[in-house]
Design a protein around this motif. Structure first.
Motif, PDB file in Angstrom:
ATOM      1  N   PHE A  93      33.170  47.323  85.798  1.00 36.80           N
ATOM      2  CA  PHE A  93      33.644  48.009  85.576  1.00 36.80           C
ATOM      3  C   PHE A  93      34.645  47.964  85.164  1.00 36.80           C
ATOM      4  O   PHE A  93      35.611  48.884  84.320  1.00 36.80           O
ATOM      5  CB  PHE A  93      32.917  49.349  86.621  1.00 36.80           C
ATOM      6  N   ARG A  94      34.733  47.026  85.435  1.00 36.90           N
ATOM      7  CA  ARG A  94      36.309  46.541  85.237  1.00 36.90           C
ATOM      8  C   ARG A  94      36.566  45.232  83.436  1.00 36.90           C
ATOM      9  O   ARG A  94      36.834  44.393  83.280  1.00 36.90           O
ATOM     10  CB  ARG A  94      36.763  45.557  85.799  1.00 36.90           C
ATOM     11  N   ILE A 133      28.317  50.274  88.228  1.00 37.41           N
ATOM     12  CA  ILE A 133      29.332  50.925  89.532  1.00 37.41           C
ATOM     13  C   ILE A 133      28.249  49.926  91.184  1.00 37.41           C
ATOM     14  O   ILE A 133      28.651  49.196  91.323  1.00 37.41           O
ATOM     15  CB  ILE A 133      28.896  52.073  89.971  1.00 37.41           C
ATOM     16  N   ILE A 135      27.030  47.305  92.479  1.00 37.03           N
ATOM     17  CA  ILE A 135      27.403  45.526  92.117  1.00 37.03           C
ATOM     18  C   ILE A 135      25.907  44.660  91.779  1.00 37.03           C
ATOM     19  O   ILE A 135      25.081  44.634  92.904  1.00 37.03           O
ATOM     20  CB  ILE A 135      28.492  45.314  93.355  1.00 37.03           C
ATOM     21  N   GLY A 163      31.953  40.406  88.684  1.00 41.34           N
ATOM     22  CA  GLY A 163      33.063  39.874  89.532  1.00 41.34           C
ATOM     23  C   GLY A 163      32.353  38.461  90.503  1.00 41.34           C
ATOM     24  O   GLY A 163      30.972  38.576  90.623  1.00 41.34           O
ATOM     25  N   ASP A 164      33.511  38.205  91.210  1.00 38.67           N
ATOM     26  CA  ASP A 164      33.245  37.081  92.258  1.00 38.67           C
ATOM     27  C   ASP A 164      31.953  37.596  92.753  1.00 38.67           C
ATOM     28  O   ASP A 164      31.168  36.613  94.216  1.00 38.67           O
ATOM     29  CB  ASP A 164      34.173  36.508  92.685  1.00 38.67           C
ATOM     30  N   GLY A 165      32.358  38.611  94.065  1.00 42.78           N
ATOM     31  CA  GLY A 165      32.399  39.452  94.259  1.00 42.78           C
ATOM     32  C   GLY A 165      30.372  39.421  94.384  1.00 42.78           C
ATOM     33  O   GLY A 165      28.768  39.588  95.133  1.00 42.78           O
ATOM     34  N   ALA A 166      30.317  39.842  93.429  1.00 43.85           N
ATOM     35  CA  ALA A 166      28.642  39.851  92.179  1.00 43.85           C
ATOM     36  C   ALA A 166      27.666  39.015  93.238  1.00 43.85           C
ATOM     37  O   ALA A 166      26.423  38.713  93.373  1.00 43.85           O
ATOM     38  CB  ALA A 166      28.900  40.364  91.362  1.00 43.85           C
ATOM     39  N   ASN A 193      37.927  37.615  90.355  1.00 48.07           N
ATOM     40  CA  ASN A 193      39.500  37.488  90.459  1.00 48.07           C
ATOM     41  C   ASN A 193      39.954  37.688  91.299  1.00 48.07           C
ATOM     42  O   ASN A 193      40.759  38.310  92.509  1.00 48.07           O
ATOM     43  CB  ASN A 193      39.001  39.162  89.705  1.00 48.07           C
ATOM     44  N   PHE A 195      38.980  38.237  94.443  1.00 46.30           N
ATOM     45  CA  PHE A 195      38.643  39.334  95.228  1.00 46.30           C
ATOM     46  C   PHE A 195      37.407  40.098  95.321  1.00 46.30           C
ATOM     47  O   PHE A 195      37.135  41.037  94.862  1.00 46.30           O
ATOM     48  CB  PHE A 195      39.927  39.869  95.428  1.00 46.30           C
ATOM     49  N   ALA A 196      36.644  40.474  96.561  1.00 45.19           N
ATOM     50  CA  ALA A 196      35.412  41.429  96.061  1.00 45.19           C
ATOM     51  C   ALA A 196      37.000  42.978  97.132  1.00 45.19           C
ATOM     52  O   ALA A 196      36.045  42.802  98.420  1.00 45.19           O
ATOM     53  CB  ALA A 196      34.443  41.044  96.538  1.00 45.19           C
ATOM     54  N   HIS A 262      42.260  47.009  93.628  1.00 48.54           N
ATOM     55  CA  HIS A 262      41.094  47.058  93.535  1.00 48.54           C
ATOM     56  C   HIS A 262      40.706  48.736  92.811  1.00 48.54           C
ATOM     57  O   HIS A 262      40.060  48.263  91.130  1.00 48.54           O
ATOM     58  CB  HIS A 262      40.120  47.023  94.941  1.00 48.54           C
TER      59      HIS A 262
HETATM   60  C1  LIG Z   1      25.480  47.273  95.902  1.00 48.24           C
HETATM   61  C2  LIG Z   1      27.513  47.810  96.081  1.00 48.24           C
HETATM   62  N1  LIG Z   1      27.649  47.231  97.531  1.00 48.24           N
HETATM   63  C3  LIG Z   1      28.935  47.540  97.468  1.00 48.24           C
HETATM   64  C4  LIG Z   1      30.035  48.328  96.140  1.00 48.24           C
HETATM   65  C5  LIG Z   1      30.781  48.756  96.477  1.00 48.24           C
HETATM   66  N2  LIG Z   1      32.556  47.884  96.251  1.00 48.24           N
HETATM   67  C6  LIG Z   1      32.734  48.208  94.701  1.00 48.24           C
HETATM   68  S1  LIG Z   1      33.532  47.280  94.026  1.00 48.24           S
HETATM   69  C7  LIG Z   1      33.178  46.537  94.903  1.00 48.24           C
HETATM   70  C8  LIG Z   1      33.465  45.141  95.594  1.00 48.24           C
HETATM   71  C9  LIG Z   1      33.093  43.619  93.941  1.00 48.24           C
HETATM   72  O1  LIG Z   1      33.485  42.670  93.742  1.00 48.24           O
HETATM   73  P1  LIG Z   1      33.845  41.941  92.214  1.00 48.24           P
HETATM   74  O2  LIG Z   1      32.134  41.622  92.159  1.00 48.24           O
HETATM   75  O3  LIG Z   1      34.543  40.680  92.620  1.00 48.24           O
HETATM   76  O4  LIG Z   1      34.438  42.664  91.022  1.00 48.24           O
HETATM   77  P2  LIG Z   1      35.659  43.374  91.528  1.00 48.24           P
HETATM   78  O5  LIG Z   1      36.028  44.535  91.304  1.00 48.24           O
HETATM   79  O6  LIG Z   1      36.885  41.721  91.721  1.00 48.24           O
HETATM   80  O7  LIG Z   1      35.874  42.860  89.545  1.00 48.24           O
HETATM   81  C10 LIG Z   1      31.845  46.763  96.258  1.00 48.24           C
HETATM   82  C11 LIG Z   1      31.875  45.525  97.122  1.00 48.24           C
HETATM   83  C12 LIG Z   1      29.112  48.937  95.389  1.00 48.24           C
HETATM   84  N3  LIG Z   1      29.724  49.482  94.607  1.00 48.24           N
HETATM   85  N4  LIG Z   1      27.862  47.785  95.114  1.00 48.24           N
END
Ligand SMILES: Cc1ncc(C[n+]2csc(CCOP(=O)(O)OP(=O)(O)O)c2C)c(N)n1
Length: 362
Positions: A93-94, A133, A135, A163-166, A193, A195-196, A262
């Motif tokens: 989404f970013r 959306i 992740i 993202g890194d969180g993914a 980036n 951060f998640a 975020h």
């Molecule tokens: C499966 C799932 N869990 C939790 C969320 C809530 N959520 C939205 S954005 C996000 C963080 C994502 O971080 P990252 O993947 O690093 O991407 P960034 O936002 O930094 O671009 C979370 C946990 C979600 N959208 N989907």
């Protein structure tokens, strides 16, 4: 060769242009004419100006929640720039910069953030999947499309952004595994980036780099300076070549920083220090390319100002269009969830209509 020279276990970061816009790896510098370089620069500025306006509109109550891209323009434009029209982009989404680079209409992008799902409907020949959306769920789609292209012997590659969180999600491991086993032409493009939402990268994974996660799945991984558009361009180009020549997937870690929040619903001052943000601002990807272009005599102060003004006005015009044409009937949310409305949805819609009546809006 590039991937062999940048073993992710050594944590060496691939960079062509430093913070001052100086070329430190001249042998690896892509040979691009001025008009192409200016096109790349303009796309980054368009991304920045579009982002700035979106934040402003959101704060004025004219746009819904928005996910800013500030600081990530080089990663997005530099990578998407390499793709051809026949290739696919599977975004999270970013990825505003990548969207614009691939030719998505800015009106559609704003429409999406305005809350109108028709913003997701791009013309068939713009090969970008809708915003995702949940992740990491879209990584599976990216691998599926790439696998299909391979089976059908189509000369197409698929880039997917996340993202890194993914990378902490099961979908990431499953997708990487499938891509490794079936050698699909997928470019896994991680925008690290840092951060998640509020969770810093170090608390997200014990892996020292994201790039090294590639090793376990039998594909090359490379750590790239995400604020260096030339390094991003070259690394993606190499990954695309691998995909096209049947050598399979690649993982790229674009090391960057989310300068903004975020989303507009987040307050980053609660979980990170301002000094850190200020340090990263000095590495700004747009400033860096501007310095390079000016030093090379390819851009004057005057031209630069004109580009920024033009981009800001393009964003403004697009949003004006959306405000004039983008409203939807909120009842549609209830009406079109299922073919027939369930009793619960009917009840919710009536409650909503009562609410509107109470506000004197019906
Ligand atoms: C499966 C799932 N869990 C939790 C969320 C809530 N959520 C939205 S954005 C996000 C963080 C994502 O971080 P990252 O993947 O690093 O991407 P960034 O936002 O930094 O671009 C979370 C946990 C979600 N959208 N989907």
């Amino acid at each position: 060769m590039l991937f062999e020279n940048y073993n992710p276990m050594e944590k060496k970061m691939f960079q062509i242009m430093n913070q001052e816009g100086e070329i430190i790896e001249p042998d690896l510098m892509p040979n691009l004419p001025r008009e192409v370089l200016i096109k790349m620069y303009r796309l980054m500025v368009q991304t920045r100006e579009t982002d700035k306006k979106a934040l402003l509109y959101q704060r004025q109550g004219r746009m819904l929640t928005y996910a800013p891209n500030i600081g990530q323009e080089a990663a997005q434009v530099g990578s998407a720039f390499v793709l051809e029209k026949k290739d696919w982009m599977v975004p999270a989404f970013r990825e505003l910069g990548a969207w614009l680079t691939r030719g998505a209409d800015l009106k559609k992008i704003y429409l999406y953030w305005y809350g109108n799902e028709f913003g997701s409907q791009l013309p068939e020949d713009i090969r970008i999947l809708p915003v995702s959306i949940p992740i990491a769920s879209h990584l599976q789609h990216a691998v599926g499309i790439a696998w299909a292209a391979k089976l059908q012997k189509k000369d197409e590659v698929v880039i997917t952004y996340f993202g890194d969180g993914a990378t902490s999600q099961g979908d990431f491991a499953e997708s990487m595994n499938w891509a490794g086993v079936y050698q699909t032409p997928t470019i896994f493009f991680c925008q690290n980036n840092q951060f998640a939402i509020s969770v810093p990268r170090a608390s997200q994974t014990a892996s020292e780099t994201i790039a090294q996660k590639a090793i376990a799945f039998g594909m090359p991984g490379i750590l790239v300076d995400g604020n260096d558009i030339f390094a991003i361009y070259v690394a993606t180009m190499e990954a695309v070549k691998r995909g096209r020549s049947g050598e399979g997937p690649t993982l790229i870690e674009a090391y960057t920083y989310r300068i903004g929040a975020h989303t507009t619903s987040d307050d980053p001052t609660r979980y990170r220090k301002n000094e850190e943000v200020e340090e990263w601002k000095k590495k700004d990807p747009i400033d860096r390319m501007r310095k390079y272009l000016m030093r090379e005599g390819m851009l004057t102060e005057e031209e630069d100002k004109t580009i920024a003004l033009e981009c800001a006005s393009i964003a403004e015009e697009a949003f004006k269009y959306v405000e004039a044409n983008g409203d939807i009937a909120l009842e549609d949310i209830f009406k079109y969830q299922y073919k027939e409305m369930t009793p619960q949805l009917k009840e919710q819609m009536e409650e909503y209509q009562q609410f509107l009546k109470g506000r004197g809006e019906v």
